[in-house]
Design an enzyme around this catalytic site. Structure first.
Site, PDB file in Angstrom:
ATOM      1  N   ALA A 107       7.567  -7.267  21.536  1.00  0.00           N
ATOM      2  CA  ALA A 107       7.865  -8.390  20.649  1.00  0.00           C
ATOM      3  C   ALA A 107       6.691  -9.298  20.310  1.00  0.00           C
ATOM      4  CB  ALA A 107       8.983  -9.229  21.270  1.00  0.00           C
ATOM      5  N   ALA A 108       5.770  -9.510  21.242  1.00  0.00           N
ATOM      6  CA  ALA A 108       4.730 -10.516  21.033  1.00  0.00           C
ATOM      7  C   ALA A 108       3.779 -10.092  19.905  1.00  0.00           C
ATOM      8  CB  ALA A 108       3.967 -10.721  22.330  1.00  0.00           C
ATOM      9  N   LYS A 112       8.227 -10.355  14.156  1.00  0.00           N
ATOM     10  CA  LYS A 112       9.478  -9.639  13.912  1.00  0.00           C
ATOM     11  C   LYS A 112      10.632 -10.256  14.703  1.00  0.00           C
ATOM     12  CE  LYS A 112       6.587  -5.762  12.878  1.00  0.00           C
ATOM     13  NZ  LYS A 112       5.378  -6.612  13.015  1.00  0.00           N
ATOM     14  N   ASP A 157       7.296  -3.212  31.156  1.00  0.00           N
ATOM     15  CA  ASP A 157       6.812  -2.060  30.409  1.00  0.00           C
ATOM     16  C   ASP A 157       8.002  -1.531  29.606  1.00  0.00           C
ATOM     17  OD1 ASP A 157       6.134   0.559  29.572  1.00  0.00           O
ATOM     18  OD2 ASP A 157       4.778   0.827  31.260  1.00  0.00           O
ATOM     19  N   CYS A 230       1.596   0.093  12.295  1.00  0.00           N
ATOM     20  CA  CYS A 230       0.642  -0.267  11.238  1.00  0.00           C
ATOM     21  C   CYS A 230      -0.533   0.717  11.278  1.00  0.00           C
ATOM     22  CB  CYS A 230       0.174  -1.711  11.373  1.00  0.00           C
ATOM     23  SG  CYS A 230      -0.526  -2.142  12.982  1.00  0.00           S
TER      24      CYS A 230
END
Length: 302
Positions: A107-108, A112, A157, A230
């Site tokens: 998430a970090a 998003k 993890d 990306c």
């Protein structure tokens, strides 16, 4: 190694691809609809004399000429979130509903996560996980600035994410935006490919397979899993999805994307992938004057 040349065979216009990769990336911001409306955000930017250009494919996105949107008061108060334009794609594809249980396993720093929370109208449960404490600090800061209350931040993890803290209950949706080789960020980070190696691409692909597999395992039957990167590398995109199709009861599903794009590839470097890979979307920098991106939508079998 000329990394961009590696992907020119995938392009209809290799020269346009290379030229786009060499241009600076336009800065974009997303309106945080948990704190304001698009109309109020536009009025605030007008009042501050900050130029902006609405993005035609989604009304919450603006292109903005300043490279420091954080210096504006609408940003400071959580009205705006600075992120690449194509970075808004996966949350929209995930399409969570208010009240859903949603997992963001990588998430970090929170672009998003904050977008998912806005689409969920700050209801339900949004679990934002990361393995890096420094990045989690940025994640917490961004969720607080954006006024999000439905988020639970966890550290693990993502390949071993546990449902135990959540009573073993599976998620309705997962947005799996994995760590990658970041080739598509070259317009923002011109040195992104300076230390590129095929060994790194292949190594991170193994990590990605583990993260996506675990996200599928903790998503309920009939649920949705979105996979995004990306990077241009098929080893990190189609190959990871192909592994998921072979090892889990999931299928790739098509979705509408109001951006120019190319389909996922079904063959690369002598390796063939499942024919459904064409349902994935590849967004190249020359398509919409953005960064490079890859996004696919999976459904877990019922």
């Amino acid at each position: 190694m000329d990394v961009l040349a590696r992907y020119e065979p995938l392009m209809d216009d290799p020269a346009a691809f290379r030229a786009a990769c060499e241009r600076p990336l336009p800065q974009a911001v997303r309106v945080n609809t948990l704190k304001t409306t698009v109309e109020r955000a536009r009025a605030a930017l007008d009042a501050e004399g900050i130029d902006y250009e609405p993005v035609d494919w989604h009304d919450t996105l603006f292109r903005i000429p300043t490279d420091k949107p954080g210096n504006t008061w609408p940003y400071f108060h959580g009205w705006l979130y600075g992120q690449e334009e194509v970075s808004a794609v996966p949350a929209l594809v995930c399409d969570p509903e208010p009240g859903d249980r949603v997992l963001d396993p990588c998430a970090a720093p929170g672009s998003k996560t904050t977008h998912l929370a806005a689409l969920m109208e700050d209801t339900g449960l949004l679990v934002a996980n990361d393995s890096n404490l420094g990045r989690i600090s940025a994640l917490r800061s961004n969720t607080e600035r954006c006024g999000i209350t439905n988020v639970a931040v966890t550290k693990s993890d993502a390949r071993n994410f546990s449902l135990k803290p959540f009573d073993g209950e599976k998620f309705d949706r997962a947005l799996v935006d994995v760590p990658c080789s970041c080739e598509g960020t070259i317009r923002k980070n011109p040195d992104a490919l300076d230390e590129w190696t095929l060994d790194h691409v292949e190594g991170v692909s193994g990590v990605q397979k583990g993260i996506l597999g675990r996200a599928i395992e903790v998503t309920r039957d009939g649920g949705t899993v979105v996979y995004s990167t990306c990077t241009f590398a098929p080893e990190e995109n189609e190959a990871v999805l192909d592994h998921a199709l072979e090892n889990y009861d999931v299928e790739l599903v098509d979705y509408d994307l109001p951006l120019d794009h190319a389909p996922g590839v079904t063959e690369w470097d002598g390796t063939e992938y499942d024919s459904s890979m064409t349902r994935a979307k590849r967004i190249y920098p020359q398509h919409n004057d953005t960064g490079g991106f890859f996004c696919a939508k999976l459904e877990v079998a019922e």
